[in-house]
Design an enzyme around this catalytic site. Sequence first.
Site, PDB file in Angstrom:
ATOM      1  N   CYS A 243       2.819  -4.833   6.823  1.00  0.00           N
ATOM      2  CA  CYS A 243       2.560  -4.672   5.391  1.00  0.00           C
ATOM      3  C   CYS A 243       3.788  -4.088   4.685  1.00  0.00           C
ATOM      4  O   CYS A 243       4.758  -3.692   5.320  1.00  0.00           O
ATOM      5  CB  CYS A 243       1.352  -3.761   5.175  1.00  0.00           C
ATOM      6  SG  CYS A 243      -0.223  -4.517   5.654  1.00  0.00           S
TER       7      CYS A 243
ATOM      8  N   HIS B 199       0.833  -1.203   0.000  1.00  0.00           N
ATOM      9  CA  HIS B 199       0.000   0.000   0.000  1.00  0.00           C
ATOM     10  C   HIS B 199       0.864   1.248   0.000  1.00  0.00           C
ATOM     11  O   HIS B 199       2.085   1.196   0.201  1.00  0.00           O
ATOM     12  CB  HIS B 199      -0.963   0.002   1.196  1.00  0.00           C
ATOM     13  CG  HIS B 199      -0.305   0.012   2.546  1.00  0.00           C
ATOM     14  ND1 HIS B 199       0.270   1.137   3.093  1.00  0.00           N
ATOM     15  CD2 HIS B 199      -0.156  -0.980   3.466  1.00  0.00           C
ATOM     16  CE1 HIS B 199       0.741   0.850   4.288  1.00  0.00           C
ATOM     17  NE2 HIS B 199       0.518  -0.429   4.542  1.00  0.00           N
TER      18      HIS B 199
END
Length: 306
Positions: free
Chosen positions: A203, A187
Amino acid sequence: MLVMAALASLPANANSYPLPVAGSRLIGQNIFHTVADDGGSLEAIAKKYNVGFLALLQANPGVDPYVPRAGSILTVPRQMLLPDAPREGLVVNLAELRVYYYPAGKNSVTVYPIGIGQLGGDTMTPTMQTTVSDKRANPTWTPTANIRARYLANGIKLPAVVPAGPDNPMGHHAIRLAAYGGVYLLHGTNADFGIGMRVSSGCIRLRDNDIKALYKEMPVGTPVRIINTPIKSSVEPDGQRLVEVHQPLSKSINDDPKVLPIVLNEQMKQFRAAPETDAQIMEQAMQHRSGMPVEVNAHAENANTI
């Protein structure tokens, strides 16, 4: 001088390279940056050339990360060896803090710097082999109970869901991975600092322009390999023997990645033991950990990056 002139004509954020010839793993070319008066922080320079903060720091040991000395010349590490993995889909090397994207049907690779999971517990980004399962523009963020607890310990109470917008740490685009129930994503970010560092909750974080490009080009179903390889090697078609050494990822808060032992697999041991390799130069490269390809041919007079 012609090479330097050609490099100077490239846009600073160019990070796509033609795949090397058969038998080669070497791509790119290092760039040199002269720090201007009030030239900004190392993070600002890293962003200009679309490299990671730690990669730039390792390539220039001793540089002040906050106020680089005006007039000093920095090596921008834009030359690298491709990871020892199939050249398809997405290959993430955690130790490099880089992701390699091999678009289907094209003879090219695009390389992006990344931020990965922090040290400790459930925040460390795991190695895996998986696929892209979903893509979302303007994603919301649903922090896990553990993430909310960590924030609360620092006096920050997170909502159950953070809506899309400038306060969302996931940025404007998110790409979900199928493994582990889909909890890991690639992301964007709402903060410039942290690309090329261990800063996330597990992440994989990219600069907003980079995740936007990946989001647009990479389809659902793309294979993804996440590896953790601090040392890479190559025997090039012309006989050059190269190693590229990165600082290994710390496993505990007391680890110093500058001196953590680098464990060689059997293939790397054979590379070092070969009579064509100067084991002493290779050992120096493993100690220096510049993150750039170094020639280690036997009888080489100097261990210079190329």
